[in-house]
Motif scaffolding. Structure first.
Motif, PDB file in Angstrom:
ATOM      1  N   TRP A 195      -2.036  -4.576  10.958  1.00  0.00           N
ATOM      2  CA  TRP A 195      -2.045  -4.089   9.574  1.00  0.00           C
ATOM      3  C   TRP A 195      -1.844  -5.330   8.711  1.00  0.00           C
ATOM      4  O   TRP A 195      -0.769  -5.925   8.709  1.00  0.00           O
ATOM      5  CB  TRP A 195      -0.939  -3.050   9.363  1.00  0.00           C
ATOM      6  CG  TRP A 195      -0.947  -2.456   7.997  1.00  0.00           C
ATOM      7  CD1 TRP A 195      -2.000  -2.404   7.121  1.00  0.00           C
ATOM      8  CD2 TRP A 195       0.153  -1.832   7.321  1.00  0.00           C
ATOM      9  NE1 TRP A 195      -1.629  -1.786   5.955  1.00  0.00           N
ATOM     10  CE2 TRP A 195      -0.306  -1.426   6.046  1.00  0.00           C
ATOM     11  CE3 TRP A 195       1.474  -1.577   7.667  1.00  0.00           C
ATOM     12  CZ2 TRP A 195       0.503  -0.791   5.124  1.00  0.00           C
ATOM     13  CZ3 TRP A 195       2.298  -0.944   6.749  1.00  0.00           C
ATOM     14  CH2 TRP A 195       1.807  -0.550   5.494  1.00  0.00           C
ATOM     15  N   GLN A 197      -2.265  -8.038   5.363  1.00  0.00           N
ATOM     16  CA  GLN A 197      -2.163  -8.154   3.894  1.00  0.00           C
ATOM     17  C   GLN A 197      -3.473  -8.648   3.287  1.00  0.00           C
ATOM     18  O   GLN A 197      -3.707  -9.847   3.138  1.00  0.00           O
ATOM     19  CB  GLN A 197      -1.016  -9.123   3.540  1.00  0.00           C
ATOM     20  CG  GLN A 197       0.355  -8.587   3.881  1.00  0.00           C
ATOM     21  CD  GLN A 197       1.375  -9.680   4.138  1.00  0.00           C
ATOM     22  OE1 GLN A 197       1.138 -10.845   3.843  1.00  0.00           O
ATOM     23  NE2 GLN A 197       2.504  -9.312   4.710  1.00  0.00           N
ATOM     24  N   THR A 198      -4.337  -7.695   2.965  1.00  0.00           N
ATOM     25  CA  THR A 198      -5.615  -7.985   2.300  1.00  0.00           C
ATOM     26  C   THR A 198      -5.792  -6.931   1.217  1.00  0.00           C
ATOM     27  O   THR A 198      -4.951  -6.053   1.045  1.00  0.00           O
ATOM     28  CB  THR A 198      -6.786  -7.873   3.292  1.00  0.00           C
ATOM     29  OG1 THR A 198      -6.857  -6.501   3.742  1.00  0.00           O
ATOM     30  CG2 THR A 198      -6.630  -8.791   4.492  1.00  0.00           C
ATOM     31  N   PRO A 203      -0.484  -4.890  -0.136  1.00  0.00           N
ATOM     32  CA  PRO A 203       0.602  -5.892  -0.116  1.00  0.00           C
ATOM     33  C   PRO A 203       1.751  -5.539   0.823  1.00  0.00           C
ATOM     34  O   PRO A 203       2.513  -6.417   1.218  1.00  0.00           O
ATOM     35  CB  PRO A 203       1.085  -5.926  -1.576  1.00  0.00           C
ATOM     36  CG  PRO A 203       0.669  -4.606  -2.147  1.00  0.00           C
ATOM     37  CD  PRO A 203      -0.567  -4.170  -1.420  1.00  0.00           C
ATOM     38  N   ASP A 204       1.881  -4.264   1.201  1.00  0.00           N
ATOM     39  CA  ASP A 204       2.989  -3.869   2.083  1.00  0.00           C
ATOM     40  C   ASP A 204       2.652  -4.017   3.558  1.00  0.00           C
ATOM     41  O   ASP A 204       3.473  -3.684   4.421  1.00  0.00           O
ATOM     42  CB  ASP A 204       3.380  -2.400   1.818  1.00  0.00           C
ATOM     43  CG  ASP A 204       3.897  -2.204   0.399  1.00  0.00           C
ATOM     44  OD1 ASP A 204       4.435  -3.185  -0.164  1.00  0.00           O
ATOM     45  OD2 ASP A 204       3.744  -1.094  -0.148  1.00  0.00           O
ATOM     46  N   ALA A 205       1.458  -4.486   3.854  1.00  0.00           N
ATOM     47  CA  ALA A 205       1.023  -4.606   5.253  1.00  0.00           C
ATOM     48  C   ALA A 205       1.958  -5.527   6.034  1.00  0.00           C
ATOM     49  O   ALA A 205       2.684  -6.335   5.455  1.00  0.00           O
ATOM     50  CB  ALA A 205      -0.409  -5.117   5.312  1.00  0.00           C
ATOM     51  N   GLU A 206       1.898  -5.389   7.376  1.00  0.00           N
ATOM     52  CA  GLU A 206       2.891  -6.039   8.237  1.00  0.00           C
ATOM     53  C   GLU A 206       2.688  -7.538   8.421  1.00  0.00           C
ATOM     54  O   GLU A 206       3.646  -8.288   8.543  1.00  0.00           O
ATOM     55  CB  GLU A 206       2.881  -5.363   9.618  1.00  0.00           C
ATOM     56  CG  GLU A 206       3.587  -4.022   9.617  1.00  0.00           C
ATOM     57  CD  GLU A 206       3.334  -3.232  10.892  1.00  0.00           C
ATOM     58  OE1 GLU A 206       2.546  -3.682  11.749  1.00  0.00           O
ATOM     59  OE2 GLU A 206       3.934  -2.143  11.011  1.00  0.00           O
ATOM     60  N   THR A 208       0.352 -11.395   7.797  1.00  0.00           N
ATOM     61  CA  THR A 208      -0.519 -12.177   6.920  1.00  0.00           C
ATOM     62  C   THR A 208      -1.886 -12.365   7.589  1.00  0.00           C
ATOM     63  O   THR A 208      -2.026 -12.200   8.810  1.00  0.00           O
ATOM     64  CB  THR A 208       0.079 -13.576   6.662  1.00  0.00           C
ATOM     65  OG1 THR A 208       0.154 -14.261   7.923  1.00  0.00           O
ATOM     66  CG2 THR A 208       1.468 -13.480   6.049  1.00  0.00           C
TER      67      THR A 208
END
Ligand code: NAP
Length: 241
Positions: A195, A197-198, A203-206, A208
């Motif tokens: 998951w 961050q795109t 923004p809450d994704a696990e 980078t």
């Protein structure tokens, strides 16, 4: 935007990446280019791809091409333009989520078909168009960016009818390709990037993009004829269909 692919680069490993102007695709270009690979970075609008163009200025081994994967004429044109260039990894990364609110009782047929076109049919047509390029390379690998959301076994929360069905269908396509292309020595990797961050992951994704792509590169390096067609989780384990 065309950058001549010299004889020297024909000796280098080459990766072609779709949807490379942002998100995971952009980071794939970055990390493979930093490793010295020739990166063929494809996107719909190179003239608007500011970050990718900046990366291209930094790394001379990045070549940027116009490609909307849902436009078959563009796919064919690029395959013809690159006809004598081996492609070690064909990375079908481009994908869309479709409408956000795919709840039961709210079927949007047109948006569903658009998602199937981009996420399922386009990767198939990319494989068909670029098979000879891949078969002529050293690594002979085709990767598809799937998602755990395409797994039946992992579906504990329902919803997301359009996205889930598109990635499940993509998995079916890639599994068949793994079998059909094995006699030509071509391997297939079906990937879940975590998951991430795109724009799609939010923004809450696990993790980078850098972390995701670092792990994806390790997985791609581990694909063999024996495990071709596996649905890989980001830690390298197998995701049940
Ligand atoms: P993203 O930030 O939304 O980027 C999607 C990329 O796909 C963009 O470059 C977009 O180009 C491109 N694209 C969409 N339709 C296209 C088309 N017809 N032709 C060419 N390019 C097209 O998404 P992402 O998070 O990086 O996702 C990349 C892949 O990973 C997708 O297949 C997605 O389903 C998968 N995935 C992501 C996550 C996550 O957590 N982020 C999790 C599981 C799977 P434009 O800028 O032109 O729209």
């Amino acid at each position: 935007l065309w950058r001549t692919l010299t004889r020297d680069t024909a000796m280098t490993e080459t990766i072609l990446i779709t949807g490379s102007n942002r998100g995971i695709g952009l980071e794939l270009v970055h990390q493979y280019a930093a490793q010295g690979w020739q990166a063929l970075a494809c996107c719909r609008r190179p003239d608007q791809a500011t970050t990718l163009n900046r990366l291209g200025e930094q790394f001379p081994n990045i070549a940027i091409y116009t490609l909307d994967v849902a436009q078959q004429d563009q796919v064919q044109q690029l395959a013809a333009d690159l006809h004598d260039h081996p492609i070690d990894i064909l990375f079908n990364n481009a994908g869309i989520y479709g409408p956000d609110d795919t709840v039961f009782g709210n079927t949007d047929e047109a948006r569903w078909l658009e998602c199937l076109h981009t996420n399922v049919i386009a990767p198939m047509q990319m494989m068909e168009a670029f098979l000879t390029h891949v078969a002529a390379s050293k690594h002979k690998l085709i990767a598809a960016m799937s998602s755990k959301m395409g797994s039946m076994a992992d579906n504990g929360s329902g919803g997301s009818y359009i996205y889930r069905s598109s990635k499940a269908a993509l998995n079916a396509v890639m599994k068949s390709a793994a079998i059909d292309l094995a006699p030509r020595g071509v391997k297939v990797a079906i990937l879940h990037p975590g998951w991430v961050q795109t724009d799609m992951g939010g923004p809450d994704a696990e993790i980078t993009v850098a972390e995701s792509v670092g792990r994806l590169r390790e997985i791609l390096g581990s694909v063999t004829p024996e495990n071709s067609g596996t649905f890989f989780d980001i830690d390298g384990s197998t995701i049940p269909w």
